[in-house]
Design an enzyme around this catalytic site. Structure first.
Site, PDB file in Angstrom:
ATOM      1  N   PRO A 105       0.777  -1.252   0.000  1.00 19.51           N
ATOM      2  CA  PRO A 105       0.000   0.000   0.000  1.00 19.51           C
ATOM      3  C   PRO A 105       0.805   1.296   0.000  1.00 19.51           C
ATOM      4  O   PRO A 105       0.744   2.092   0.936  1.00 19.51           O
ATOM      5  CB  PRO A 105      -0.839  -0.139   1.267  1.00 19.51           C
ATOM      6  CG  PRO A 105       0.026  -0.932   2.186  1.00 19.51           C
ATOM      7  CD  PRO A 105       0.752  -1.916   1.297  1.00 19.51           C
ATOM      8  N   CYS A 106       1.501   1.569  -1.097  1.00 21.99           N
ATOM      9  CA  CYS A 106       2.243   2.828  -1.212  1.00 21.99           C
ATOM     10  C   CYS A 106       1.292   4.024  -1.268  1.00 21.99           C
ATOM     11  O   CYS A 106       1.718   5.155  -1.025  1.00 21.99           O
ATOM     12  CB  CYS A 106       3.193   2.802  -2.406  1.00 21.99           C
ATOM     13  SG  CYS A 106       2.421   2.424  -3.964  1.00 21.99           S
ATOM     14  N   HIS A 107       0.012   3.775  -1.535  1.00 14.38           N
ATOM     15  CA  HIS A 107      -0.959   4.876  -1.531  1.00 14.38           C
ATOM     16  C   HIS A 107      -1.167   5.443  -0.122  1.00 14.38           C
ATOM     17  O   HIS A 107      -1.694   6.534   0.028  1.00 14.38           O
ATOM     18  CB  HIS A 107      -2.302   4.422  -2.125  1.00 14.38           C
ATOM     19  CG  HIS A 107      -2.973   3.326  -1.361  1.00 14.38           C
ATOM     20  ND1 HIS A 107      -2.668   1.985  -1.550  1.00 14.38           N
ATOM     21  CD2 HIS A 107      -3.927   3.358  -0.403  1.00 14.38           C
ATOM     22  CE1 HIS A 107      -3.410   1.246  -0.750  1.00 14.38           C
ATOM     23  NE2 HIS A 107      -4.184   2.058  -0.037  1.00 14.38           N
TER      24      HIS A 107
END
Length: 176
Positions: A135-137
């Site tokens: 989850p780089c978001h």
């Protein structure tokens, strides 16, 4: 051999790829760097890519559907994430960010015990080939603003709002 397929999501079409060992690609089909990411992953794995499916892609489709319905907060997929030792450490920290939460690039660098590596952390986040799953978001600017997301800031905001909605945490993000 990497098998690839298209997955339709509420925020756009995604390209998914998996070998018999696990998922190695999940990106939005309109991402500007998609072709270079495909080249990179096929090169790193020393293989080719073709249309198809396997058990990992079927499981990915099922888990993404649950995620977008708000019923899944963590993915339980086998992943194949070739990269440098530094990239691996950054991606490992990304997976620790709880659903519905955010962290700044600086906080991520601090957790890696390398507070001066903010730009390198941001580059490693950008090199992540498993959007949503890793989850780089969930990584934002130190000032709380949304910055840097290969899928676009509109999608980043949508994903964070979606997770906040189903986590019960208040939504308080600034788009710019």
């Amino acid at each position: 051999m990497i098998k690839k397929t298209i997955i339709e999501t509420p925020i756009g079409e995604m390209i998914a790829g998996a070998t018999k060992e696990g998922i190695c690609l999940l990106e939005f089909s309109d991402r500007k760097t998609l072709s270079s990411q495909i080249e990179e992953v096929t090169g790193l794995l020393e293989t080719t890519i073709k249309e198809g499916s396997n058990r990992h892609l079927r499981m990915l489709k099922r888990q993404l559907k649950e995620y977008f319905k708000g019923k899944r907060k963590e993915f339980s997929l086998q992943m194949l994430t070739p990269g440098t030792e530094f990239q691996q450490s950054v991606w490992k920290e990304l997976r620790k960010i709880p659903y519905g939460s955010t962290m700044s690039y600086q906080e991520q660098a601090d957790l890696l015990k390398n507070p001066l590596s903010v730009r390198a952390v941001a580059q490693a986040n950008g090199a992540n080939r498993l959007a949503i799953i890793i989850p780089c978001h969930r990584v934002i600017g130190s000032d709380g603003h949304l910055v840097g997301y290969g899928g676009g800031l509109e999608r980043k905001k949508w994903l964070l709002d979606h997770e906040k909605k189903f986590s019960g945490k208040p939504v308080d993000l600034n788009l710019f």
